[in-house]
Design a protein around this motif. Structure first.
Motif, PDB file in Angstrom:
ATOM      1  N   TRP A   6       0.852  -1.200   0.000  1.00 25.94           N
ATOM      2  CA  TRP A   6       0.000   0.000   0.000  1.00 25.94           C
ATOM      3  C   TRP A   6       0.879   1.238   0.000  1.00 25.94           C
ATOM      4  CZ3 TRP A   6      -1.287   4.376   2.860  1.00 25.94           C
ATOM      5  CH2 TRP A   6      -2.598   4.875   2.737  1.00 25.94           C
ATOM      6  N   HIS A   7       0.672   2.132  -0.990  1.00 26.84           N
ATOM      7  CA  HIS A   7       1.445   3.374  -1.022  1.00 26.84           C
ATOM      8  C   HIS A   7       0.571   4.588  -0.759  1.00 26.84           C
ATOM      9  CE1 HIS A   7       5.423   1.971  -2.609  1.00 26.84           C
ATOM     10  NE2 HIS A   7       4.675   0.919  -2.903  1.00 26.84           N
ATOM     11  N   GLY A   8      -0.745   4.429  -0.884  1.00 22.86           N
ATOM     12  CA  GLY A   8      -1.644   5.555  -0.713  1.00 22.86           C
ATOM     13  C   GLY A   8      -2.976   5.217  -1.342  1.00 22.86           C
ATOM     14  N   LYS A   9      -3.872   6.208  -1.396  1.00 20.48           N
ATOM     15  CA  LYS A   9      -5.200   5.979  -1.958  1.00 20.48           C
ATOM     16  C   LYS A   9      -5.088   5.482  -3.402  1.00 20.48           C
ATOM     17  CE  LYS A   9      -7.914   9.564  -3.171  1.00 20.48           C
ATOM     18  NZ  LYS A   9      -8.503   9.496  -4.506  1.00 20.48           N
ATOM     19  N   GLU A  10      -5.708   4.366  -3.685  1.00 18.87           N
ATOM     20  CA  GLU A  10      -5.722   3.755  -5.015  1.00 18.87           C
ATOM     21  C   GLU A  10      -4.324   3.543  -5.578  1.00 18.87           C
ATOM     22  OE1 GLU A  10      -8.654   6.632  -6.744  1.00 18.87           O
ATOM     23  OE2 GLU A  10      -9.593   4.776  -7.412  1.00 18.87           O
ATOM     24  N   ASP A  11      -3.384   3.321  -4.701  1.00 20.34           N
ATOM     25  CA  ASP A  11      -2.007   3.108  -5.145  1.00 20.34           C
ATOM     26  C   ASP A  11      -1.419   1.893  -4.428  1.00 20.34           C
ATOM     27  OD1 ASP A  11       0.532   3.290  -6.096  1.00 20.34           O
ATOM     28  OD2 ASP A  11       1.019   5.211  -5.158  1.00 20.34           O
ATOM     29  N   ILE A  12      -1.647   0.726  -5.036  1.00 24.46           N
ATOM     30  CA  ILE A  12      -1.052  -0.499  -4.517  1.00 24.46           C
ATOM     31  C   ILE A  12      -0.097  -1.006  -5.586  1.00 24.46           C
ATOM     32  CG2 ILE A  12      -1.542  -2.933  -3.994  1.00 24.46           C
ATOM     33  CD1 ILE A  12      -4.044  -1.933  -2.525  1.00 24.46           C
ATOM     34  N   ARG A  13       1.119  -1.324  -5.172  1.00 25.45           N
ATOM     35  CA  ARG A  13       2.116  -1.749  -6.159  1.00 25.45           C
ATOM     36  C   ARG A  13       2.720  -3.079  -5.748  1.00 25.45           C
ATOM     37  NH1 ARG A  13       5.541   3.891  -6.121  1.00 25.45           N
ATOM     38  NH2 ARG A  13       3.730   5.225  -5.758  1.00 25.45           N
ATOM     39  N   CYS A  14       3.241  -3.769  -6.747  1.00 22.23           N
ATOM     40  CA  CYS A  14       3.946  -5.009  -6.456  1.00 22.23           C
ATOM     41  C   CYS A  14       5.421  -4.662  -6.268  1.00 22.23           C
ATOM     42  CB  CYS A  14       3.758  -6.002  -7.606  1.00 22.23           C
ATOM     43  SG  CYS A  14       4.526  -7.583  -7.254  1.00 22.23           S
ATOM     44  N   ASP A  15       5.864  -4.691  -5.029  1.00 25.09           N
ATOM     45  CA  ASP A  15       7.218  -4.262  -4.683  1.00 25.09           C
ATOM     46  C   ASP A  15       8.104  -5.439  -4.319  1.00 25.09           C
ATOM     47  OD1 ASP A  15       6.271  -1.718  -4.981  1.00 25.09           O
ATOM     48  OD2 ASP A  15       6.354  -1.189  -2.844  1.00 25.09           O
ATOM     49  N   GLU A  16       9.408  -5.185  -4.393  1.00 29.51           N
ATOM     50  CA  GLU A  16      10.392  -6.109  -3.834  1.00 29.51           C
ATOM     51  C   GLU A  16      10.641  -5.659  -2.399  1.00 29.51           C
ATOM     52  OE1 GLU A  16      11.697  -8.600  -5.796  1.00 29.51           O
ATOM     53  OE2 GLU A  16      12.762  -9.351  -4.012  1.00 29.51           O
ATOM     54  N   VAL A  17      10.417  -6.544  -1.431  1.00 31.65           N
ATOM     55  CA  VAL A  17      10.613  -6.173  -0.020  1.00 31.65           C
ATOM     56  C   VAL A  17      11.520  -7.196   0.654  1.00 31.65           C
ATOM     57  CG1 VAL A  17       8.319  -5.106   0.103  1.00 31.65           C
ATOM     58  CG2 VAL A  17       8.608  -7.476   0.814  1.00 31.65           C
ATOM     59  N   THR A  18      11.996  -6.834   1.856  1.00 32.89           N
ATOM     60  CA  THR A  18      12.850  -7.782   2.576  1.00 32.89           C
ATOM     61  C   THR A  18      12.015  -8.967   3.062  1.00 32.89           C
ATOM     62  OG1 THR A  18      12.484  -6.461   4.571  1.00 32.89           O
ATOM     63  CG2 THR A  18      14.508  -6.045   3.358  1.00 32.89           C
ATOM     64  N   ASP A  19      12.646 -10.107   3.220  1.00 33.04           N
ATOM     65  CA  ASP A  19      11.926 -11.298   3.674  1.00 33.04           C
ATOM     66  C   ASP A  19      11.585 -11.176   5.155  1.00 33.04           C
ATOM     67  OD1 ASP A  19      12.073 -12.425   1.206  1.00 33.04           O
ATOM     68  OD2 ASP A  19      13.812 -13.691   1.648  1.00 33.04           O
ATOM     69  N   PRO A  20      10.429 -11.730   5.547  1.00 35.42           N
ATOM     70  CA  PRO A  20      10.109 -11.742   6.978  1.00 35.42           C
ATOM     71  C   PRO A  20      10.993 -12.762   7.687  1.00 35.42           C
ATOM     72  CG  PRO A  20       8.480 -12.998   5.762  1.00 35.42           C
ATOM     73  CD  PRO A  20       9.407 -12.415   4.741  1.00 35.42           C
ATOM     74  N   ARG A  21      11.164 -12.581   9.009  1.00 30.48           N
ATOM     75  CA  ARG A  21      11.935 -13.581   9.749  1.00 30.48           C
ATOM     76  C   ARG A  21      11.275 -13.829  11.104  1.00 30.48           C
ATOM     77  NH1 ARG A  21      14.817 -10.045  13.069  1.00 30.48           N
ATOM     78  NH2 ARG A  21      15.354  -8.048  12.129  1.00 30.48           N
ATOM     79  N   ILE A  22      11.651 -14.927  11.704  1.00 31.88           N
ATOM     80  CA  ILE A  22      11.114 -15.283  13.019  1.00 31.88           C
ATOM     81  C   ILE A  22      11.535 -14.218  14.036  1.00 31.88           C
ATOM     82  CG2 ILE A  22      11.213 -17.000  14.873  1.00 31.88           C
ATOM     83  CD1 ILE A  22       9.915 -18.283  12.561  1.00 31.88           C
ATOM     84  N   GLU A  23      10.555 -13.677  14.768  1.00 33.48           N
ATOM     85  CA  GLU A  23      10.877 -12.661  15.771  1.00 33.48           C
ATOM     86  C   GLU A  23      10.557 -13.136  17.179  1.00 33.48           C
ATOM     87  OE1 GLU A  23       9.303  -8.703  14.797  1.00 33.48           O
ATOM     88  OE2 GLU A  23       9.086  -9.390  12.732  1.00 33.48           O
ATOM     89  N   ASP A  24       9.765 -14.209  17.260  1.00 27.32           N
ATOM     90  CA  ASP A  24       9.273 -14.653  18.555  1.00 27.32           C
ATOM     91  C   ASP A  24       9.162 -16.178  18.489  1.00 27.32           C
ATOM     92  OD1 ASP A  24       7.443 -13.539  21.044  1.00 27.32           O
ATOM     93  OD2 ASP A  24       6.651 -15.439  20.245  1.00 27.32           O
ATOM     94  N   PRO A  25       9.337 -16.857  19.633  1.00 34.08           N
ATOM     95  CA  PRO A  25       9.256 -18.327  19.609  1.00 34.08           C
ATOM     96  C   PRO A  25       7.924 -18.843  19.058  1.00 34.08           C
ATOM     97  CG  PRO A  25      10.087 -17.564  21.736  1.00 34.08           C
ATOM     98  CD  PRO A  25       9.715 -16.339  20.963  1.00 34.08           C
ATOM     99  N   ARG A  26       6.867 -18.021  19.157  1.00 36.74           N
ATOM    100  CA  ARG A  26       5.567 -18.505  18.662  1.00 36.74           C
ATOM    101  C   ARG A  26       5.342 -18.170  17.178  1.00 36.74           C
ATOM    102  NH1 ARG A  26       0.747 -17.375  22.895  1.00 36.74           N
ATOM    103  NH2 ARG A  26      -0.309 -18.858  21.528  1.00 36.74           N
TER     104      ARG A  26
END
Ligand SMILES: NC(=O)c1ccc[n+]([C@@H]2O[C@H](COP(=O)([O-])OP(=O)(O)OC[C@H]3O[C@@H](n4cnc5c(N)ncnc54)[C@H](O)[C@@H]3O)[C@@H](O)[C@H]2O)c1
Ligand SMILES: [Zn+2]
Ligand SMILES: [Zn+2]
Lengths: 391, 178
Positions: A6-26
């Protein structure tokens, strides 16, 4: 990884983003195999619900394969498991979770102070759905971090396709809860406003819960035809009077049960002048919603009946006929869906061949084409009812 | 803004590395131009109505021009919003009102008659654009073929079987209750 951002109103783009990682044991990370665009995503696309920030990843209807887990799974989830991710993040331990009120879980919203200010109390954390509900990155992406993953999942068997199972994440239980909250009796007429994906699921649910008659209201012919296929009698509000037709179909009594599967963005049209007034007030920031459907339901529902509201409302609504609501003794039931309350039963129904939720899918495309699909779905072009994205 | 937004995020949340292209369909661009035009004209009508009435030989009609200005601004904001279709239709209706007001100024005794004629011509041109914009931003363009879904019941065993099963469950529940 790729993700719809989401970049703003009526502005959704397919971006390259960093990978998620485990932050918590659950936590667990899943590789997304299918995800979908929901009507709720359109409210965010239009910036009608406050609390989105540029850079937020969209999506809350997601399934996939577990590729990594924290070490707090207590044996409930492991690498390789195939899961559907419910859009409500649940801890499984708080009082609300224990009562099955999963969408108001008291622990999973990591921005609870915001929710407490705006709503008075916190509600559950949700994926890809504003910072009021935790600002958790959504699942229209190649990978998704699932917090509280030992409880926030629905394990699914291999014999069924993604398409059959994906909607356990949201719209199927949402339609089901909308109908279940109506406490349907065998003589009841259930009227459903809105034949989008949620309305379609509500129609099938009302049938499976034994309604005597189901009536569906919309103005989009292809959606009405799908509603009729599911067993509903249809009303096109562009060409017919909803009031007259409902009276006719119920011998003047009105439907006992009414479901609002439209929500805050009722069509703006001159034949429904209140929507024009609402729209003007929205412009002046005097009102946040366009509750046309709510007004119509309260007026047309049979006294003693139930108003069930799965449709999303964002803030403040004007001119709600409280006099009619009170004097007719109507019951109002609403809420974000307590997804896991229903999914065991619904998964069994899918496995038994009682219902196949994939009927609603009209478009399946690559994740990269997500941005254009938001518009296509919003504008109901190419007879679109539901879009599934494949990362 | 992205920087501020990132402060709101947890450390592990994915962050943008490279942004994809932004898509704006042509119909939306037309709506945007007309929206801004509407707001500009509206501001002029609201703030300097006398200049307009003098040019058109319509002295005394300042209040009307101001009201039209408000209307223009309203339609303009609407045309810039997600409900641009409603905004453009309100512009089409507004063009009608403009034309009617100008027609009434086309009197033989108006020394600025030629200006009025010019203005009428302009309103006509803009009205065409507004109308095109309204057509193009309509949900489901009329040219699209429509697929209907009469065979998508969602019940693999058929609608009748689904209804019958529901009735069986209900009568079981009743029997259980009594
Ligand atoms: N409670 C929950 O947990 C939950 C979950 C999912 C979706 N939702 C909400 O449910 C609503 C519907 O979702 P969807 O995916 O089906 O969206 P959708 O936008 O595809 O469907 C809405 C439908 O309502 C119709 N409509 C508009 N104005 C109407 C009117 N005046 N009368 C009758 N119909 C009208 C539209 O034509 C459209 O077909 C949305 O508000 C969405 O946010 C809630
Ligand atoms: Zn949803
Ligand atoms: Zn909880």
């Amino acid at each position: 990884m790729k993700a719809l951002v989401w970049h703003g109103k009526e502005d959704i783009r397919c971006d390259e983003v960093t990978d998620p990682r485990i932050e918590d044991p659950r936590d667990a990370i899943i590789r997304v195999t299918s995800c979908a665009i929901c009507g709720s995503d359109l409210h965010l696309f239009h910036n009608f619900i406050p609390g989105m920030l540029p850079g937020d990843i969209m999506g809350h209807e997601t399934m996939g394969e577990v590729v990594e887990t924290g070490d707090g799974m207590n044996g409930k989830l492991k690498k390789g498991d195939r899961i559907v991710v419910p859009f409500t993040i649940i801890c499984g331990q708080c009082e609300q979770c224990k009562r099955g009120n999963f969408s108001v879980c008291e622990t999973t919203n990591r921005k609870r102070h915001l929710a407490e200010k705006v709503f008075g109390h916190t509600t559950a954390g949700l994926f890809g759905y504003t910072h009021l509900t935790g600002g958790y990155p959504g699942g229209q992406a190649e990978y998704l971090r699932v917090p509280f993953a030992d409880t926030t999942h629905i394990k699914v068997p291999d014999g069924l396709s993604d398409e059959q199972l994906l909607f356990l994440s949201d719209i199927f239980p949402t339609g089901w809860q909308a109908a279940a909250q109506c406490d349907i009796e065998p003589t009841d007429t259930v009227a459903i406003w809105g034949c989008g994906p949620v309305g379609q699921m509500a129609i099938r649910s009302a049938i499976l819960l034994g309604a005597n008659q189901v009536i569906a209201i919309d103005c989009v012919p292809e959606r009405l035809s799908m509603a009729e296929a599911g067993g509903a009698t249809i009303i096109d509000f562009k060409t017919e009077s909803v009031m007259e037709r409902l009276q006719e179909l119920t011998d003047g009594r009105g439907p006992e049960k009414c479901i609002d599967a439209t929500g805050t963005e009722s069509h703006v049209m001159p034949s429904q002048p209140d929507t024009i007034l609402d729209r003007a007030k929205q412009m002046l920031m005097l009102e946040s919603d366009r509750p046309h459907v709510l007004r119509e339901m309260i007026y047309l529902c049979r006294p003693g009946g139930v108003i069930s509201i799965p449709g999303v409302y964002s803030g403040f609504s004007d001119k709600i006929p409280m006099g009619a609501l009170m004097n007719k003794g109507l019951t109002v039931r609403t809420g974000q869906t307590h997804v896991n309350r229903w999914t065991d039963d619904l998964l069994r129904r899918i496995a038994d061949g009682e219902i196949d939720p994939s009927f609603v899918i009209t478009h399946t495309v690559d994740l990269e084409r997500g941005p254009e699909m938001y518009r296509l779905f919003r504008d109901k072009q190419d007879s679109c009812v539901k879009v599934v994205l494949k990362p | 803004m992205y920087y501020v937004a990132n402060i709101m995020r947890s450390e592990g949340d994915p962050k943008i590395v490279r942004s994809g292209p932004r898509q704006v369909p042509p119909a939306d661009r037309l709506a945007r131009s007309l929206g801004w035009f509407s707001i500009g004209l509206g501001a002029l009508e609201l703030l300097a109505p006398r200049r307009i009435t003098r040019t058109l030989g319509m002295q005394g009609d300042e209040t009307l021009v101001r009201a039209f200005g408000l209307r223009e601004i309203f339609s303009g904001i609407m045309s810039l919003s997600v409900d641009r279709n409603a905004g453009l239709w309100s512009r089409v209706a507004g063009d009608g009102l403009d034309a009617a007001a100008l027609m009434s100024a086309m009197r033989r005794d108006n020394p600025k008659k030629h200006n009025v004629a010019l203005a009428l011509l302009m309103v006509g041109g803009i009205a065409l654009l507004d109308y095109r914009g309204a057509q193009e931003t309509a949900q489901r363009p009329q040219n699209g073929r429509r697929r209907l879904y009469p065979d998508r019941s969602g019940f693999p065993k058929g609608l009748a079987a689904a209804k019958a099963a529901a009735q069986r469950v209900l009568s079981h529940a009743k029997a259980g209750a009594s």
